[in-house]
Motif scaffolding. Structure first.
Motif, mmCIF file in Angstrom:
data_model
loop_
_atom_site.group_PDB
_atom_site.id
_atom_site.type_symbol
_atom_site.label_atom_id
_atom_site.label_comp_id
_atom_site.label_asym_id
_atom_site.label_seq_id
_atom_site.Cartn_x
_atom_site.Cartn_y
_atom_site.Cartn_z
ATOM 1 N N PRO A 123 0.815 -1.220 0.000
ATOM 2 C CA PRO A 123 0.000 0.000 0.000
ATOM 3 C C PRO A 123 0.849 1.270 0.000
ATOM 4 O O PRO A 123 1.973 1.262 0.489
ATOM 5 N N ALA A 124 0.261 2.332 -0.569
ATOM 6 C CA ALA A 124 0.848 3.665 -0.416
ATOM 7 C C ALA A 124 0.244 4.243 0.854
ATOM 8 O O ALA A 124 -0.972 4.240 1.028
ATOM 9 N N ILE A 125 1.091 4.715 1.760
ATOM 10 C CA ILE A 125 0.616 5.105 3.091
ATOM 11 C C ILE A 125 0.661 6.624 3.233
ATOM 12 O O ILE A 125 1.707 7.247 3.025
ATOM 13 N N ALA A 126 -0.492 7.235 3.546
ATOM 14 C CA ALA A 126 -0.548 8.670 3.819
ATOM 15 C C ALA A 126 -1.323 8.836 5.122
ATOM 16 O O ALA A 126 -2.535 8.962 5.126
ATOM 17 N N GLY A 127 -0.616 8.770 6.235
ATOM 18 C CA GLY A 127 -1.273 8.820 7.540
ATOM 19 C C GLY A 127 -2.170 7.613 7.708
ATOM 20 O O GLY A 127 -1.752 6.485 7.445
ATOM 21 N N ASP A 128 -3.433 7.860 8.079
ATOM 22 C CA ASP A 128 -4.366 6.752 8.289
ATOM 23 C C ASP A 128 -4.982 6.240 6.987
ATOM 24 O O ASP A 128 -5.633 5.211 6.977
ATOM 25 N N VAL A 129 -4.829 6.992 5.906
ATOM 26 C CA VAL A 129 -5.432 6.579 4.630
ATOM 27 C C VAL A 129 -4.393 5.832 3.792
ATOM 28 O O VAL A 129 -3.340 6.375 3.462
ATOM 29 N N TRP A 130 -4.699 4.571 3.511
ATOM 30 C CA TRP A 130 -3.800 3.760 2.699
ATOM 31 C C TRP A 130 -4.471 3.497 1.363
ATOM 32 O O TRP A 130 -5.686 3.320 1.287
#
Lengths: 323, 245
Positions: A123-130
């Motif tokens: 996954p690409a991880i941006a804080g809590d939103v993956w």
């Protein structure tokens, strides 16, 4: 915090898909700056548990309990959720196998987590939103999905990421956990496993045959080719519908979807429903006497000709190559 | 015995899958919708179990009014009544919560789904429903028999099969082997028009995931055709080029 990866064992042995899940967990843990805890449930010898450290499991957590000799999805889901809570894991990874499919949604409910089933990438991880990809429409498409809850459960499609050795010192701990009788409502009566055959969902090579084989009595050449390749055997829907081969071998849209490194299709024309279940195979070889068979359009390599002539020759050529 | 069969409305198996709205939505234009093939197996099994006055079959679909032809087909196959929860089936979590909420006030002895739907292939709904209702479940069943209050289920495991028993109520995802799908006859189609189809409103469910875009798999290059007298060449290519043996 840590990433928790559950590794399923089959009679005390881990499968390749399990090591893929550990490698996958290790990569995600690296992105998060976290450690990997690998969880095993049931009787597994210490030498086998230590293998998980070879793929980067910082800690191996084992649960051995007489009540849990066999897989019961309710009980296993409860234990995995208990370990996730006690280790503070917000990422739970498992393989999307027959057992994994029965477990993952239960774990997600218990942890108020979002579930991505059948994930095929990191996954690409941006804080809590993956953001993650998974195969949909029976492999006719790939979806990009956003996972928004703080806790994530990811069921990884076998054969979609590589295993990667990343050895760390093996550290094995035992976890004690009580189960409620409601979690043990199911009683296993019998398990029948063909141990001399390669299991289809886990196979890296699949030899599959269709109606072109003309009858079940002709499958010996298919099995011989599979044997020499260390492959699993599979078949098309008309073949299992006719009772020539068991339903468990049927791959395609309404059967099992497989994504081996090598899929060899023999005497299968390549109807859209069949292609749906196999098109994510890395390399496809088609052997068919009809040069217009649609399967050739999605194959990497093809031979036009009579299977009864070509398959034994191919078996001999591979034998010679392996020697 | 009261049996609930949860069905999905999915594109026909021969459908070409394309996308619209900048690849954010599935293109339903020209698509023929059918009962999900695995759900047809569940439906046939339920109708068989309930035959001869042994029970009653309710078919449930979470969908908008456009799914009613699919629901009527299930009634024509022999289900006794239908429930449509009036909402677009956003994802498996949404659908499972609707089903669980309905079952909380309308208990069933047996809840059947297909092993997975052929559109999103999640195989999640049956296990979500079971967990939300604290019921036992089998995600992929190959055989199902009911005697009195006990289900005997054969399920697929890696490399083999497992036989288990469990008391009802239980949630089961059915696969090939459980039953042969039924084809409705003219009488069934006539009767289906008179059978009850209750439409009920959905409950609110927090959305945890969202599909933002679709893509088609990368097409393969042109097939490399090898002369049937040169089988060795194939072995060589599989080794040196494809690197798979």
């Amino acid at each position: 915090m840590s990433v928790l990866v559950y590794i399923e064992n089959i009679e005390g042995t881990f499968k390749k898909s399990g090591f893929e899940a550990v490698s996958y967990a290790k990569t995600i843990a690296g992105l998060l700056g976290e450690e990997v805890n690998a969880l095993s449930i049931g009787a597994v010898p210490p030498a086998e548990l230590e293998k998980l450290a070879q793929y980067g499991a910082d800690k191996v957590i084992k649960i051995e309990n007489d009540q849990l000799k066999q897989f019961i999805n309710q009980a296993y889901a409860q234990l995995i959720a208990n370990v996730a809570k006690s280790t503070g894991a917000k990422t739970i990874i498992l393989s999307n196998t027959f057992n994994g499919k029965g477990l993952a949604p239960r774990i997600a409910v218990k942890l108020d987590a979002v579930l991505c089933d059948g994930a095929i990438n990191i996954p690409a991880i941006a804080g809590d939103v993956w953001t993650i990809k998974k195969s949909v429409f029976s492999s006719k498409a790939i979806a990009t999905e956003e996972l928004k809850a703080a806790v994530k459960v990811i069921a990884l499609t076998p054969n979609s990421v590589e295993t990667k050795e990343a050895p760390v010192p093996a550290q094995i701990e035992t976890f004690q956990s009580e189960l409620l009788s409601n979690d043990l409502a199911t009683t296993i009566q019998e398990i029948v496993r063909a141990t001399d055959k390669v299991s289809l969902p886990d196979a890296t090579i699949v030899v599959s045959a269709g109606r072109g084989m003309k009858g079940p009595e002709n499958w010996r050449i298919i099995e011989e080719l599979a044997d020499v390749l260390g492959a699993a055997t599979a078949c098309s829907k008309p073949v299992s519908d006719a009772g020539w081969r068991p339903h468990a071998e049927h791959v395609g849209q309404t059967g099992l979807a497989v994504s081996p490194n090598l899929y060899i299709a023999i005497g299968i024309s390549g109807a859209i429903q069949h292609l749906a279940g196999v098109s994510s195979s890395k390399t496809i070889v088609v052997i068919n006497k009809d040069p217009d068979a649609p399967f050739f359009k999605v194959a990497d390599y093809g031979i036009v000709g009579d299977a009864f002539e070509i398959v034994p020759k191919l078996t001999e050529a591979i034998k010679a190559f392996k020697n | 015995m009261k049996i609930l069969v949860c069905i999905s409305n999915v594109p026909d198996t021969t459908s070409k899958i394309t996308f619209t709205n900048n690849n954010a939505s599935f293109n339903e234009n020209g698509i023929q919708f059918i009962i999900n093939p695995y759900d047809e197996i569940a439906l046939a099994k339920a109708i068989g179990l309930a035959a001869n006055g042994n029970g009653k079959v309710t078919v449930l679909n979470v969908g908008e009014v456009s799914t009613e032809p699919t629901i009527r087909k299930a009634l024509a196959c022999g289900a006794d009544e239908a429930v449509r929860i009036d909402a677009a089936p956003r994802d498996a979590w949404f659908v499972a919560n609707q089903i669980a909420d309905y079952v909380r006030t309308n208990p069933y002895d047996l809840i059947l789904t297909g092993r997975e739907s052929i559109d999103y292939n999640g195989a999640q709904v049956q296990s979500y429903v079971a967990e939300l209702l604290s019921l036992p479940s089998v995600a992929i069943a190959k055989k199902l028999d009911i005697t009195d209050n006990e289900a005997t289920i054969e399920r697929e495991i890696e490399g083999g099969k497992e036989v288990l028993t469990v008391n009802l109520p239980v949630v089961v995802g059915t696969a090939e082997g459980v039953a042969e799908p039924k084809i409705p006859n003219v009488r069934g189609i006539m009767d289906a028009r008179k059978k009850p189809l209750n439409v009920i409103p959905p409950i609110e469910v927090t959305q945890l995931s969202k599909i933002t875009s679709f893509e088609s798999p990368v097409p393969r290059g042109t097939v490399n055709l090898i002369d049937k007298e040169q089988v060795n060449q194939l072995v060589e290519l599989l080794h040196s080029e494809a690197k798979v043996i």
